[in-house]
Design a protein around this motif. Structure first.
Motif, PDB file in Angstrom:
ATOM      1  N   GLY A  71       0.815  -1.206   0.000  1.00 45.34           N
ATOM      2  CA  GLY A  71       0.000   0.000   0.000  1.00 45.34           C
ATOM      3  C   GLY A  71       0.850   1.259   0.000  1.00 45.34           C
TER       4      GLY A  71
ATOM      5  N   MET B 225      -0.823   4.660  -1.367  1.00 42.96           N
ATOM      6  CA  MET B 225      -2.208   4.642  -0.918  1.00 42.96           C
ATOM      7  C   MET B 225      -2.333   5.364   0.415  1.00 42.96           C
ATOM      8  SD  MET B 225      -3.172   0.686  -1.859  1.00 42.96           S
ATOM      9  CE  MET B 225      -4.737   0.783  -1.012  1.00 42.96           C
TER      10      MET B 225
ATOM     11  N   TYR C 196      -5.645   1.040   4.211  1.00 49.67           N
ATOM     12  CA  TYR C 196      -5.211  -0.301   4.567  1.00 49.67           C
ATOM     13  C   TYR C 196      -5.147  -0.522   6.071  1.00 49.67           C
ATOM     14  CZ  TYR C 196      -0.644   2.091   4.193  1.00 49.67           C
ATOM     15  OH  TYR C 196       0.396   2.981   4.280  1.00 49.67           O
TER      16      TYR C 196
END
Length: 205
Positions: free
Chosen positions: A188, A193, A198
């Motif tokens: 991630g 991200m 996550y």
């Protein structure tokens, strides 16, 4: 949390392979005989690509993280899978899972049948995804059930396993979840991200 029943598919009941082999068979039952297929030839010469190997400890090390992240990124893009080493999953624990699984399959049929598949469900002891009476079958029995998240465990399966087997699987499942959470977090971050995405999903594993 309210438990919601989930279905991972359906399957028809078929004879247990472990029971079939106890009979004086002179040939393999027709449903287990598969058409002859051309074998897949895999080249093992020096030019063949190797499955990517990712070192988890290097991923977590400031000195080697960048190099290992590049390998992980390439593995995800070009292969879609990789072998993970130095993940701190105990080899002793993995050995216990294998040994106790073998011991489960040696139990008397009346014991194993307590964990048999229920109508319309693939979880439990038996076969999987048998959808027709003339479908070719695999020469095997299997034990399949959900371990995580805990609230989705079927009450007649995991909670009722022999205590030692259940405790070993619990530890193994927890270890796998922890390893997966670390790898997903690293992937991630590599994809830039948002941390909240996550981190929130780690709590739902």
């Amino acid at each position: 949390m309210e438990t919601k029943a989930i279905s991972l598919g359906r399957t028809l009941a078929v004879p247990f392979v472990q029971e079939l082999v106890k009979k004086p068979l002179t040939s393999v039952p027709p449903r287990y005989v598969h058409p002859v297929q051309v074998p897949l030839i895999i080249s093992l010469d020096s030019c063949s690509p190797q499955v990517p190997v990712i070192d988890m400890q290097r991923l977590l090390s400031e000195d080697f993280m960048d190099t290992e992240l590049q390998k992980l990124d390439q593995a995800c893009r070009e292969w879609g899978f990789f072998q993970l080493i130095n993940h701190e999953m105990s080899s002793r624990l993995v050995g216990k899972v294998k040994l106790q699984t073998e011991e489960f399959f040696k139990l008397p049929m009346e014991e194993k049948s307590k964990y048999g598949q229920q109508e319309g469900d693939v979880e439990g002891y038996g076969n999987m995804h048998v959808l027709s009476e003339d479908q070719k079958l695999h020469w095997r029995d299997r034990l399949y059930f959900t371990t995580s998240p805990p609230h989705l465990r079927k009450p007649h399966l995991f909670p009722n396993l022999p205590p030692s087997f259940r405790e070993t699987l619990e530890a193994y499942s927890t270890g796998l979840i922890n390893v997966a959470a670390i790898i997903l977090r690293i992937i991630g971050k590599n994809l830039r991200m948002d941390d909240r995405y996550y981190c929130q999903n780690e709590g739902n594993q």
